[in-house]
Motif scaffolding. Sequence first.
Motif, short mmCIF file in Angstrom:
data_model
loop_
_atom_site.label_atom_id
_atom_site.label_comp_id
_atom_site.label_asym_id
_atom_site.label_seq_id
_atom_site.Cartn_x
_atom_site.Cartn_y
_atom_site.Cartn_z
N HIS A 42 40.98 37.19 31.22
CA HIS A 42 42.12 36.29 31.05
C HIS A 42 43.36 37.19 31.04
O HIS A 42 43.65 38.26 30.60
N THR A 43 44.50 36.67 31.87
CA THR A 43 45.67 37.34 32.00
C THR A 43 46.91 36.26 31.43
O THR A 43 46.43 35.28 31.15
N GLY A 44 48.01 36.71 31.35
CA GLY A 44 48.92 35.87 30.80
C GLY A 44 49.25 34.64 31.91
O GLY A 44 49.47 33.48 31.44
N ASP A 45 48.85 34.81 33.16
CA ASP A 45 48.84 34.03 34.11
C ASP A 45 47.77 33.10 34.75
O ASP A 45 47.87 32.74 35.92
N GLY A 46 46.77 33.34 33.89
CA GLY A 46 45.53 32.87 34.47
C GLY A 46 44.18 33.86 34.27
O GLY A 46 44.33 34.59 33.38
N ARG A 47 43.47 33.58 35.15
CA ARG A 47 42.29 34.60 35.34
C ARG A 47 42.40 35.52 36.58
O ARG A 47 42.82 35.00 37.66
N ARG A 48 41.50 36.62 36.41
CA ARG A 48 41.42 37.41 37.69
C ARG A 48 40.06 38.32 37.30
O ARG A 48 39.61 38.57 36.09
N PRO A 49 39.53 38.56 38.59
CA PRO A 49 38.18 39.55 38.52
C PRO A 49 38.68 40.69 37.78
O PRO A 49 39.57 41.45 37.87
N LYS A 50 37.46 41.15 36.97
CA LYS A 50 37.75 42.52 35.95
C LYS A 50 38.03 43.57 37.12
O LYS A 50 38.67 44.55 36.58
N ASN A 51 37.10 43.20 38.09
CA ASN A 51 37.16 44.67 39.15
C ASN A 51 38.25 44.50 40.09
O ASN A 51 38.10 45.64 41.13
N ALA A 52 39.35 43.79 39.79
CA ALA A 52 40.38 43.47 40.98
C ALA A 52 41.04 44.91 41.36
O ALA A 52 41.48 45.16 42.42
#
Length: 133
Positions: A42-52
């Motif tokens: 979880h980031t401040g503006d949604g989700r992103r893959p951990k391996n991004a």
Amino acid sequence: MRQLARELEVDDIWFKSAQVCDYEQDPNDLIPLNNRYSRYSHTGDGRRPKNADHAGCWRMWHGNVATWDGKVVPCCFDKDAQYAMGDLNSDDMKAIWRSEPYDRFRYQLMKGRKNIDICSNCSEGLHVRLEKN
């Protein structure tokens, strides 16, 4: 799963985090709430893959996939043969493996997973917990 593995006398069992194509959707009931079991952070503006931000993938040097019609693709994440590296109907595997398209793909991957759409949502390289029976 562990019990079934024991009953079948399986040597070991590997668990993999689920890939969700619409991981940015909030809420997404398919994504585990426990961060340990999710491939997304979880980031401040949604989700992103951990391996991004992770670059590289061992599969690019150890294996690939041949589709039903003979196309050679980098891995099983290329379900639609979007990144066909060659065709076994007209080329031999050694030539495909050492080809300029394959080298270019590997180079792009080493620059970062986010540069290739099939790699940006892939869990390869993330910690996978090995369960021993």
